[in-house]
Design a protein around this motif. Structure first.
Motif, short mmCIF file in Angstrom:
data_model
loop_
_atom_site.label_atom_id
_atom_site.label_comp_id
_atom_site.label_asym_id
_atom_site.label_seq_id
_atom_site.Cartn_x
_atom_site.Cartn_y
_atom_site.Cartn_z
N ALA A 22 9.09 18.66 47.39
CA ALA A 22 9.36 18.34 45.51
C ALA A 22 9.13 17.50 45.44
O ALA A 22 8.47 17.18 43.64
CB ALA A 22 10.55 19.41 45.28
N ALA A 23 9.20 16.00 45.73
CA ALA A 23 8.76 14.87 45.25
C ALA A 23 7.78 14.62 45.21
O ALA A 23 7.27 13.77 44.06
CB ALA A 23 10.15 13.81 46.07
N GLY A 24 6.71 15.23 46.23
CA GLY A 24 5.27 14.69 45.95
C GLY A 24 4.94 15.44 44.25
O GLY A 24 3.86 15.33 44.38
N LEU A 25 5.22 16.87 44.28
CA LEU A 25 5.10 16.98 43.28
C LEU A 25 5.69 16.56 41.69
O LEU A 25 5.09 17.28 41.27
CB LEU A 25 5.38 18.70 43.71
N GLY A 26 6.42 15.41 41.95
CA GLY A 26 6.74 14.59 40.67
C GLY A 26 8.06 15.25 40.28
O GLY A 26 9.06 15.43 39.45
N ALA A 27 8.82 16.69 41.19
CA ALA A 27 10.06 16.64 41.06
C ALA A 27 11.04 16.19 41.05
O ALA A 27 10.91 15.17 41.70
CB ALA A 27 10.38 17.95 41.57
N HIS A 28 12.39 16.75 40.36
CA HIS A 28 13.39 14.93 40.36
C HIS A 28 14.41 16.50 41.57
O HIS A 28 14.83 17.66 40.94
CB HIS A 28 14.53 15.74 39.19
N VAL A 29 14.99 15.92 42.11
CA VAL A 29 14.62 16.61 43.51
C VAL A 29 16.73 15.58 43.88
O VAL A 29 16.87 15.07 43.81
CB VAL A 29 14.88 16.53 44.72
N THR A 30 17.46 17.22 43.68
CA THR A 30 19.08 16.89 43.91
C THR A 30 19.95 17.14 45.44
O THR A 30 19.34 18.72 45.68
CB THR A 30 19.82 17.71 42.85
N ILE A 31 19.95 16.41 46.45
CA ILE A 31 20.00 16.85 47.67
C ILE A 31 21.28 16.73 48.33
O ILE A 31 21.91 15.58 48.51
CB ILE A 31 19.36 16.93 48.82
N LEU A 32 22.52 18.08 48.57
CA LEU A 32 23.34 17.80 49.37
C LEU A 32 23.96 18.52 50.92
O LEU A 32 23.48 19.28 51.18
CB LEU A 32 24.88 18.89 47.86
N ASP A 33 24.53 17.02 51.00
CA ASP A 33 25.02 17.42 52.05
C ASP A 33 26.10 17.16 52.78
O ASP A 33 26.84 16.81 51.47
CB ASP A 33 24.59 17.26 53.06
N ILE A 34 27.14 17.48 53.29
CA ILE A 34 28.69 17.08 53.70
C ILE A 34 28.25 15.63 54.45
O ILE A 34 29.55 15.36 55.02
CB ILE A 34 29.81 18.06 54.30
N ASN A 35 27.74 15.50 55.30
CA ASN A 35 27.49 13.97 56.43
C ASN A 35 26.93 13.22 55.54
O ASN A 35 25.81 12.93 55.48
CB ASN A 35 26.30 15.82 57.66
N MET A 36 27.47 12.22 55.65
CA MET A 36 27.07 11.14 55.36
C MET A 36 25.82 10.17 56.08
O MET A 36 24.74 9.37 54.94
CB MET A 36 28.49 10.22 55.18
N LYS A 37 25.95 10.59 57.28
CA LYS A 37 24.93 9.75 58.00
C LYS A 37 23.59 10.66 57.25
O LYS A 37 22.13 9.38 57.30
CB LYS A 37 25.32 10.22 59.33
N ARG A 38 23.48 11.83 57.29
CA ARG A 38 21.80 12.31 56.58
C ARG A 38 21.79 12.15 55.40
O ARG A 38 20.47 11.82 54.42
CB ARG A 38 22.33 13.56 56.98
N LEU A 39 22.95 11.87 54.15
CA LEU A 39 22.67 11.94 53.14
C LEU A 39 22.54 9.94 52.87
O LEU A 39 20.88 9.60 52.20
CB LEU A 39 24.01 11.59 52.53
N ARG A 40 23.02 8.73 53.65
CA ARG A 40 21.87 7.80 53.56
C ARG A 40 20.61 7.62 54.33
O ARG A 40 20.20 6.94 53.29
CB ARG A 40 22.64 6.92 54.91
#
Length: 366
Positions: free
Chosen positions: A187-205
């Protein structure tokens, strides 16, 4: 050992359980490999390719099951195959038992040994046999989502990348595992704005470290999900609890808060889906609409790109297939703890806790 590779008969499933390269390695190790005629054609591998590496081609699926000690597949057996599976036969494939009580009961009745690709788990918690198909499905989620956002197929009419003077589309991804990261990358490669959610802070970092600035991370909770579904055009469900049913993070009532033509791609459909309104679809009829929200819930997404998927799958399954064939399933599982976690049902007994929990049953052993 005698190893069987039947032709997949699930709707529009074009993958095959083993490439000719994989068969070559098994034959080289002294094993007999039976391949059903035309089993590999959907992936670009033909009977002659298998014959040249020493496989024996059988005309019928019945013949493959009858002659084999171990069956190597891609997808779970369908109802036409239930009666072909023999007692004490080893079946190595994606099962996703938690999403189907019918399949679970059929495999219990068969008294076969069922080792599921999706629950083979390394010491660090990674799922080596699920990862390549999650990579394919995560990337495909954006391809399919972009297509179904088009107005002629009832989407919002949004181009994910936007154009000068028009903002890009917005993609919400539930889960920052393999599916989520691969979807975000596309999605980022296409230029979209992306929001990604998770409960694992290590993954989000990790996502924060590797993704461009137009991919943003937030902690996953109901408040944030309800807030974001109102403004995002494409929602990708990529939540996974290994071997267990996925939690419903988006409920039926939330659909009314979305823009008409919003597209949901629920990659978690194999494990029951992480959207309450998810029901499995096929490549033949991939979508349905509820409350003006387009749902794409194909249960075998990688089957649409079978050459890529089959090669990627054999790359990771072959070492385990060789170990099972060379040592037998009991010794192989005793010596390989990752493979041991793949045991789901053994001779009529559920041995994987997540399956029992999905149906409110008890695990007979561990």
């Amino acid at each position: 050992m005698k190893i069987g590779v039947p032709k997949e008969i699930k709707n529009n499933e074009n993958r095959v359980g083993m490439t000719p390269a994989g068969v070559f390695e098994l034959v080289k190790n002294g094993h007999t490999v039976y391949v059903q005629s035309t089993a590999g054609e959907g992936s670009g591998f033909f009977d002659d390719d298998y014959l040249q590496v020493g496989a024996i081609i059988l005309d019928t699926i019945e013949g493959v099951y009858l002659k084999s000690d171990m069956i190597v597949k891609v997808k779970e057996p369908v109802d036409q195959e239930y009666n072909l599976i023999q007692e004490n036969q080893l079946v190595f494939t994606y099962f996703h038992f938690a999403s189907s009580e019918t399949l679970t009961k059929a495999m219990i009745t068969s008294k076969a040994i069922c080792i599921a690709y999706e629950t083979v788990e390394d010491a660090d918690g990674t799922l080596p046999l699920l990862t390549p198909m999650s990579e394919v499905a995560g990337r495909m989620a954006i391809q399919q989502g972009a297509k179904y956002l088009e107005k002629p197929i009832k989407g919002r009419g949004v181009l994910l990348g936007g154009v000068p003077g028009v903002p890009p589309g917005r993609v919400l991804i539930l889960g920052a595992g393999t599916v989520g990261i691969q979807a975000a990358k596309m999605a980022a490669g296409l230029g979209a704005h992306v929001t990604i959610l998770d409960i694992n802070m290590k993954r989000l970092r990790h996502v924060n470290d590797i993704m461009p600035s137009h991919v943003v991370t937030e902690f996953s909770n109901e408040y944030n999900i309800r807030r974001h579904i109102k403004t995002h055009d494409l929602i990708v469900g990529g939540v996974l609890i290994p071997g267990a049913k996925a939690p419903s993070l988006i409920t039926r009532d939330m659909l009314k808060e979305m823009h008409p033509g919003t597209v949901i791609v629920d990659v978690a459909v194999d494990q029951g889906g992480c959207i309450e309104t998810t029901k499995a679809t096929t490549h033949e009829n991939p979508t349905y609409i509820i409350d003006d929200v387009v749902h794409y819930c194909v249960a075998n997404m990688p089957g649409a790109v079978p050459y890529t998927s089959t090669v990627a799958l054999t790359n990771v399954t072959l070492p385990y297939v060789l170990k099972l064939a060379n040592m037998g399933w009991e010794k192989a599982c005793q010596t390989d703890k990752s493979l041991q976690k793949g045991l789901n049902i053994v001779k009529g007994t559920i041995v994987y806790e997540g399956i029992a929990e999905a149906f409110g049953w008890e695990v007979s052993c561990s």
